[in-house]
Design a protein around this motif. Sequence first.
Motif, mmCIF file in Angstrom:
data_model
loop_
_atom_site.group_PDB
_atom_site.id
_atom_site.type_symbol
_atom_site.label_atom_id
_atom_site.label_comp_id
_atom_site.label_asym_id
_atom_site.label_seq_id
_atom_site.Cartn_x
_atom_site.Cartn_y
_atom_site.Cartn_z
ATOM 1 N N GLN A 144 37.818 41.549 30.404
ATOM 2 C CA GLN A 144 37.399 40.778 31.582
ATOM 3 C C GLN A 144 37.987 39.373 31.583
ATOM 4 N N ALA A 145 38.318 38.896 32.782
ATOM 5 C CA ALA A 145 38.701 37.493 32.961
ATOM 6 C C ALA A 145 38.611 37.176 34.447
ATOM 7 N N PRO A 186 36.855 35.065 28.183
ATOM 8 C CA PRO A 186 36.130 35.242 26.928
ATOM 9 C C PRO A 186 37.063 35.488 25.737
ATOM 10 N N THR A 221 34.031 37.002 36.071
ATOM 11 C CA THR A 221 33.626 36.937 34.665
ATOM 12 C C THR A 221 32.914 35.611 34.390
ATOM 13 N N THR A 277 43.579 36.532 39.163
ATOM 14 C CA THR A 277 42.267 35.910 38.941
ATOM 15 C C THR A 277 42.173 34.655 39.804
ATOM 16 N N PRO A 327 35.352 32.008 31.948
ATOM 17 C CA PRO A 327 36.340 32.776 32.730
ATOM 18 C C PRO A 327 37.335 33.551 31.865
ATOM 19 N N GLU A 361 39.440 48.237 28.819
ATOM 20 C CA GLU A 361 39.151 47.226 29.841
ATOM 21 C C GLU A 361 38.753 45.900 29.189
ATOM 22 N N ASP A 402 40.044 39.428 39.881
ATOM 23 C CA ASP A 402 39.223 39.173 41.075
ATOM 24 C C ASP A 402 39.914 39.699 42.342
ATOM 25 N N ILE A 441 43.061 44.221 32.707
ATOM 26 C CA ILE A 441 42.110 43.211 33.179
ATOM 27 C C ILE A 441 42.051 43.331 34.700
ATOM 28 N N THR A 477 38.405 38.935 25.215
ATOM 29 C CA THR A 477 39.580 39.333 26.003
ATOM 30 C C THR A 477 40.857 38.927 25.279
ATOM 31 N N ALA A 485 29.477 35.792 35.743
ATOM 32 C CA ALA A 485 28.602 36.691 34.969
ATOM 33 C C ALA A 485 28.300 36.154 33.574
ATOM 34 N N THR A 486 29.260 35.433 32.974
ATOM 35 C CA THR A 486 29.089 35.077 31.550
ATOM 36 C C THR A 486 29.184 33.573 31.275
#
Length: 331
Positions: free
Chosen positions: A37-38, A51, A42, A69, A49, A35, A10, A7, A54, A45-46
């Motif tokens: 995401q968190a 998903p 994230t 993060t 934070p 890969e 940030d 992951i 993940t 974008a989604t």
Amino acid sequence: MYNIVYIPGDGIGPEVVNAAMRVVDATGVKCNWQEAQAGLGTFEATGDPLPEATLEAIRGADASIKGPTATASGVGFRSVNVALRQKLELYANFRPARSIPGIKSRYDDVDLIVIRENTEGLYSGLEHTVVPGVVESLRVISAKASERIAKFAFDTARRQGRKRVTCVHKANILKLSDGLFLDSCKKIAAEYSDIEFDDCIVDAAAMKLVIDPHQFDMLVMENLFGDILSDLTSGLVGGLGVTPSANVGDNAAVFEAVHGTAPDIAGKGLANPTALIQSAVLMLRFLGEKDAADRVDAAVRKVMAEGQAVTGDLGGSAGTTEYTDAVLAAM
Ligand code: NAD
């Protein structure tokens, strides 16, 4: 071949995660990197934070490695780290603090382990406003979680050849909650006659750690005390830039540095990846790859001791890539 989720996170996360992956690949241990995401990026974008995809990826992996993060203080979404630990029941936070030659700090031969309960205490997130201007936070302590973390501490002590486990608490004041934590540790200690057990009140433990950390071996405590004292012990060996950690549960394990996203140096190629590389060392040990772990650890120590290619936070002038190249060369 291990299935490893990474992951990027940030800030400096992608830079230090990349460095740790290069080092793991260089050991020859075969990893299938996936890969996930968190974090704040994230969320932007989604809208989420952390998903579900993940969480699923981590559950299905042999181990995961995570960059820091970002979490805003006081407002915004709940910390990804706290949510991750609770949703995956990563109940044990394992934080070794071991002196590294070449890194200037108050002591040069510290070798401590802090085990922190990761799922309850004040981090249960149960806060409410009683009346305007008065807020309550609930500090949850259960026998189940306390015995589970005590057992983790003693099993780890046995596996790593540690001699003594100290329960850190505030049972003199918090008679019910910390009384239960201490009693749970005592109960489990009785099952491990080969390992010494004692206890220490948290404020005294903080003072003793600063004056003479050698009087401790392994420390086990609830969530908030563990958060604070593990930062203190990392300060004894050179600070957050070099301190690794592992979040371990029965079904998943996530390895991450103790430091945050370092927004002031993010994207500049200046970050010190040592903490995440050392977290990868913990991951290799967790996977049973002892030789690979020892090789990376020895290479980090060699580069640090030589002092030629260290990053700015440690007084050097190397960038993330130059330092990582030096570790690879030392391997
Ligand atoms: P931080 O650890 O990000 O930074 C503190 C100081 O240490 C900064 O000056 C930074 O440049 C420096 N630093 C940190 N790591 C470094 C590294 N690897 N190399 C060189 N210098 C380094 O702490 P902060 O500023 O309090 O937090 C920033 C953000 O990180 C916040 O949003 C916070 O919530 C988040 N955070 C995340 C984690 C995590 O994901 N595990 C942990 C702590 C903080």
